[in-house]
Write a protein that holds these residues in place. Structure first.
Motif, short mmCIF file in Angstrom:
data_model
loop_
_atom_site.label_atom_id
_atom_site.label_comp_id
_atom_site.label_asym_id
_atom_site.label_seq_id
_atom_site.Cartn_x
_atom_site.Cartn_y
_atom_site.Cartn_z
N ASP A 1 11.69 5.53 22.96
CA ASP A 1 12.83 6.40 22.65
C ASP A 1 14.08 5.61 22.28
N VAL A 2 13.97 4.27 22.17
CA VAL A 2 15.11 3.47 21.71
C VAL A 2 15.16 3.56 20.19
N VAL A 3 16.31 4.03 19.68
CA VAL A 3 16.49 4.22 18.24
C VAL A 3 16.70 2.88 17.55
N CYS A 4 17.58 2.05 18.11
CA CYS A 4 17.90 0.75 17.51
C CYS A 4 18.64 -0.12 18.51
N HIS A 5 18.74 -1.40 18.19
CA HIS A 5 19.53 -2.39 18.92
C HIS A 5 19.08 -2.59 20.36
N GLY A 6 17.77 -2.35 20.63
CA GLY A 6 17.26 -2.64 21.96
C GLY A 6 17.32 -4.14 22.24
N ASN B 1 13.73 10.57 14.27
CA ASN B 1 13.38 11.00 15.63
C ASN B 1 12.33 12.10 15.61
N ALA B 2 11.42 12.06 16.58
CA ALA B 2 10.43 13.13 16.70
C ALA B 2 11.08 14.43 17.16
N GLY B 3 12.17 14.31 17.91
CA GLY B 3 12.90 15.48 18.40
C GLY B 3 14.21 15.68 17.64
N ARG B 4 15.28 15.90 18.40
CA ARG B 4 16.58 16.14 17.77
C ARG B 4 17.24 14.84 17.35
N THR C 1 17.42 8.10 21.92
CA THR C 1 17.49 9.52 21.58
C THR C 1 18.01 10.27 22.80
N LYS C 2 18.87 11.24 22.55
CA LYS C 2 19.46 12.00 23.66
C LYS C 2 18.41 12.81 24.40
N ASP C 3 17.42 13.34 23.66
CA ASP C 3 16.39 14.18 24.28
C ASP C 3 15.16 13.38 24.72
N ARG C 4 15.27 12.04 24.66
CA ARG C 4 14.21 11.12 25.08
C ARG C 4 12.94 11.21 24.21
N SER C 5 13.06 11.82 23.04
CA SER C 5 11.91 11.86 22.11
C SER C 5 11.72 10.48 21.47
N LEU C 6 10.54 10.26 20.93
CA LEU C 6 10.25 8.99 20.25
C LEU C 6 11.11 8.85 19.00
N SER C 7 11.41 7.59 18.66
CA SER C 7 12.13 7.28 17.43
C SER C 7 11.40 6.16 16.70
N ALA C 8 11.48 6.17 15.38
CA ALA C 8 10.84 5.11 14.59
C ALA C 8 11.79 4.64 13.50
N GLN C 9 11.59 3.42 13.04
CA GLN C 9 12.42 2.86 11.96
C GLN C 9 11.62 1.80 11.20
N TRP C 10 11.82 1.78 9.89
CA TRP C 10 11.31 0.69 9.05
C TRP C 10 12.48 0.25 8.16
N GLU C 11 12.45 -1.01 7.74
CA GLU C 11 13.57 -1.53 6.94
C GLU C 11 13.11 -2.58 5.95
N HIS C 12 13.61 -2.45 4.72
CA HIS C 12 13.50 -3.49 3.71
C HIS C 12 14.88 -3.77 3.13
N THR C 13 15.06 -4.98 2.62
CA THR C 13 16.24 -5.33 1.83
C THR C 13 15.84 -5.25 0.35
N VAL C 14 16.65 -4.57 -0.44
CA VAL C 14 16.27 -4.23 -1.82
C VAL C 14 17.37 -4.62 -2.81
N LEU C 15 16.96 -5.15 -3.95
CA LEU C 15 17.85 -5.49 -5.07
C LEU C 15 17.73 -4.42 -6.15
N VAL C 16 18.86 -3.98 -6.67
CA VAL C 16 18.86 -3.11 -7.85
C VAL C 16 18.70 -4.02 -9.08
N THR C 17 17.63 -3.82 -9.85
CA THR C 17 17.38 -4.62 -11.05
C THR C 17 17.85 -3.85 -12.29
N GLU C 18 17.65 -4.44 -13.45
CA GLU C 18 18.03 -3.78 -14.71
C GLU C 18 17.20 -2.52 -14.96
N THR C 19 15.97 -2.51 -14.42
CA THR C 19 15.06 -1.40 -14.72
C THR C 19 14.67 -0.58 -13.49
#
Length: 276
Positions: free
Chosen positions: A81-86, A213-216, A230-248
């Motif tokens: 249930d940790v959203v981020c920065h654990g 979040n799976a809940g609220r 999460t305030k309601d203790r529901s599960l949370s998930a996150q994925w992250e990429h760093t992305v460049l805007v190209t010409e196309t």
């Protein structure tokens, strides 16, 4: 509002290297994520790998935005249930846990920032579905990136996919511009309306990192000043990429041999993986 920096060719080369190295830390740590290991041990292993093997600097260590105490560890480990920065510590992982590991390295002054979800043993059906939908949310957002599109297009696409699945989008944290500075303009919201906010230009680099979040969607901050749950203790998930805007279109910079492949509905022709 502070202006968005457009990266030049040297910047982009530096960001490709940093992004690849950040992703490789996640490849390295994956075999160690099993029942009984502590988040502190995962942090120690990553820290040693970054500093001794890669020659990178862990950006989170002692990172201190205004109003915060310095972050005490090299990585973020957000369990269940940790959203981020654990903050890594003596918490031992158990079978069925889900964990997000967020890595940011600095190489030659450039930041590479990426995170992935990992399962400890066998996850519940709910946890697997949440992680899968969040992964799709990230890629759906990335797929909207091209010159002339707007940041609101990214947020709208992510929000639609998450809410259609019955999940909620965390509002208080967002993606961000990145380069020689860890967090810079623009802010990349994971909700919104199409055609709103900044227009994308070639040379912009930012993260797409939806927290779903799976809940609220409401969150609470723990007493350490960093950990968000999460305030309601529901599960949370996150994925992250760093992305460049190209010409196309776009180029994902946080690529490595062990990174999960994009969902089947993302056209391979639109994914330019960084040169090794």
């Amino acid at each position: 509002m502070a202006s968005i920096t457009i990266k030049n060719e040297d910047d982009i080369k530096g960001m490709r290297v940093a992004g690849k190295l950040a992703a490789e830390v996640l490849d390295f740590i994956e075999p160690y994520i099993k029942p009984g290991v502590t988040t502190g041990e995962l942090d120690r292993l990553c820290h040693e790998y970054m500093t001794n093997v890669q020659g990178t600097i862990p950006a989170p260590l002692n990172y201190c935005p205004p109003g915060y105490t310095p972050y005490p560890k090299a990585i973020c480990t957000s369990v269940n249930d940790v959203v981020c920065h654990g903050i890594p510590g003596d918490k031992a992982l158990k079978s069925g846990d889900v964990i997000n590991i967020d890595i940011t390295v600095i190489k030659d002054g450039y930041h590479g920032d990426t995170s992935r979800m990992f399962f400890v043993g066998e996850p519940s059906i709910l946890a697997r579905r949440l992680a899968d939908i969040t992964f799709e949310c990230m890629w759906i957002g990335i797929s909207k990136i091209k010159p002339g599109a707007h940041l609101g297009d990214i947020g709208y696409a992510i929000q639609q996919h998450a809410e259609k699945a019955g999940y909620s989008v965390v509002r208080e944290f967002c993606g961000h511009g990145i380069g020689k500075v860890f967090h810079e303009e623009p802010q990349v919201l994971h909700y919104g309306r199409p055609g709103t906010l900044e227009k994308l230009l070639p040379g912009m680099i930012f993260t797409v990192e939806p927290m779903i979040n799976a809940g609220r969607r409401e969150i609470r901050e723990m007493g350490d000043g960093w950990t968000i749950k999460t305030k309601d203790r529901s599960l949370s998930a996150q994925w992250e990429h760093t992305v460049l805007v190209t010409e196309t279109g776009y180029e994902v910079l946080t690529v490595s041999p062990g990174m999960p492949s994009p969902p089947a509905f993302i056209k391979p022709s639109t994914i330019q993986t960084a040169a090794a």
